[in-house]
Design a protein around this motif. Structure first.
Motif, PDB file in Angstrom:
ATOM      1  N   SER A  66       0.818  -1.216   0.000  1.00 36.24           N
ATOM      2  CA  SER A  66       0.000   0.000   0.000  1.00 36.24           C
ATOM      3  C   SER A  66       0.852   1.266   0.000  1.00 36.24           C
ATOM      4  N   ILE A  67       1.987   1.249   0.684  1.00 36.63           N
ATOM      5  CA  ILE A  67       2.853   2.434   0.738  1.00 36.63           C
ATOM      6  C   ILE A  67       3.277   2.831  -0.669  1.00 36.63           C
ATOM      7  N   ALA A  68       3.686   1.841  -1.461  1.00 33.41           N
ATOM      8  CA  ALA A  68       4.132   2.114  -2.831  1.00 33.41           C
ATOM      9  C   ALA A  68       2.978   2.587  -3.710  1.00 33.41           C
ATOM     10  N   ILE A  69       1.813   1.985  -3.537  1.00 27.69           N
ATOM     11  CA  ILE A  69       0.649   2.389  -4.332  1.00 27.69           C
ATOM     12  C   ILE A  69       0.272   3.835  -4.025  1.00 27.69           C
ATOM     13  N   LEU A  70       0.186   4.180  -2.751  1.00 30.33           N
ATOM     14  CA  LEU A  70      -0.172   5.551  -2.365  1.00 30.33           C
ATOM     15  C   LEU A  70       0.859   6.552  -2.874  1.00 30.33           C
ATOM     16  N   LYS A  71       2.128   6.158  -2.834  1.00 26.16           N
ATOM     17  CA  LYS A  71       3.186   7.063  -3.294  1.00 26.16           C
ATOM     18  C   LYS A  71       3.029   7.398  -4.766  1.00 26.16           C
ATOM     19  N   GLU A  72       2.563   6.432  -5.548  1.00 25.54           N
ATOM     20  CA  GLU A  72       2.339   6.671  -6.972  1.00 25.54           C
ATOM     21  C   GLU A  72       1.327   7.795  -7.199  1.00 25.54           C
ATOM     22  N   PHE A  73       0.428   7.999  -6.239  1.00 24.73           N
ATOM     23  CA  PHE A  73      -0.575   9.061  -6.347  1.00 24.73           C
ATOM     24  C   PHE A  73      -0.191  10.317  -5.563  1.00 24.73           C
ATOM     25  N   GLY A  74       1.026  10.330  -5.042  1.00 31.17           N
ATOM     26  CA  GLY A  74       1.517  11.521  -4.349  1.00 31.17           C
ATOM     27  C   GLY A  74       1.285  11.562  -2.860  1.00 31.17           C
TER      28      GLY A  74
END
Length: 305
Positions: free
Chosen positions: A3-11
């Motif tokens: 989830s950390i990586a996914i959220l980072k993709e959206f800023g």
């Protein structure tokens, strides 16, 4: 991907792993936003957003992606995700007003459908069930019924589902009207403000409209704690249709095929649900709903269109 990586993709920067707010798919709430999995691959995700944007531009209360500094939706590895605004409002409680409003919203959505699937949504094509699949799933359901002492007439249900297998080719070739629709139209996908807002359109399909209507009949109250632990009563179904028919008129072919349609949608959408998820059977409220939804098949004439 975590989830950390996914959220980072959206800023969004999260210090620790986020827990999904939905048990069956990754759905993360961060600040006033929702980031969730959507249709894959990215071309299908973009078609979905074109469709939901069209609905919103034509007055439908529906969630659409937020404007961010990068693409939205986006493909991340072998999945696609979208960032929506978090919609505030009240949960469905099963009041007569809410039921009629929900029916009217679905009718308005169907009324906006194009005639040629302009948005290239994936088409419904599940007409390939086999008798051995019914036998397999009904064995599992029978075991659950016995283990949890649930009042479901297993053989009677099994006979009906075998009938649905035999009828599917006839239903596939019936002159039904197809529509673009968010599909999966259930209470847990609505938030109520003055009127309902559709917050999960990500299962959108090109599908016979009465299939969409039948799914609402069978599973509108599924897996939602604020909804009744049962399907619509005949009176409530009449209210839902009263709202729906403000914007829709079914054809004679659709009305004639209604009982077969409900049975087919049960075969497609409910049988696996009852067969595969033992966690559901452990909860009394879900067992009650399973009893109620099977009773609809045995009393389908109380739920006409």
């Amino acid at each position: 991907m975590n989830s950390i990586a996914i959220l980072k993709e959206f800023g969004f920067n999260a210090a620790e792993e986020q827990k999904s707010i939905y048990p069956f798919s990754p759905v993360y709430k961060i600040h006033n936003y929702i980031i969730k999995k959507t249709q894959y691959p990215i071309e299908r995700a973009r078609n979905l957003i074109r469709y939901t944007t069209y609905l919103k531009e034509n007055g439908i209360s529906i969630v659409t992606p937020v404007n961010i500094n990068s693409s939205n939706p986006k493909q991340i590895d072998d999945a696609c995700y979208v960032c929506y605004p978090y919609i505030n409002g009240s949960n469905y409680r099963g009041t007569e007003k809410e039921i009629m409003q929900a029916g009217e919203l679905l009718g308005r959505i169907h009324a906006l459908s194009t005639f040629e699937n302009t948005f290239h949504l994936s088409g419904y094509d599940v007409f390939d069930f086999y008798h051995h699949e019914v036998d397999r799933d009904m064995k599992k359901i029978s075991d659950f019924v016995r283990s949890y002492q649930v009042n479901i007439p297993v053989q009677k249900l099994k006979d009906l589902l075998h009938k649905a297998v035999e009828n599917q080719e006839k239903l596939k070739n019936a002159s039904l009207q197809w529509v673009e629709t968010p599909h999966d139209y259930k209470a847990n996908n609505l938030v109520f403000q003055n009127k309902p807002v559709l917050i999960d359109p990500d299962n959108a399909k090109w599908i016979p409209r009465t299939f969409d209507l039948a799914l609402a009949l069978l599973l509108f109250h599924n897996e939602f704690s604020s909804a009744p632990n049962r399907t619509f009563t005949p009176k409530e179904w009449k209210l839902f249709l009263e709202g729906y028919f403000k914007h829709q008129t079914l054809t004679n072919a659709e009305i004639t095929a209604w009982e077969e349609t409900v049975l087919h949608v049960f075969l497609d959408e409910v049988m696996w649900l009852m067969a595969e998820v033992e966690e559901d059977w452990k909860r009394k409220e879900q067992r009650d709903l399973f009893v109620s939804v099977t009773e609809i098949l045995f009393h389908i004439k109380d739920y006409p269109v």
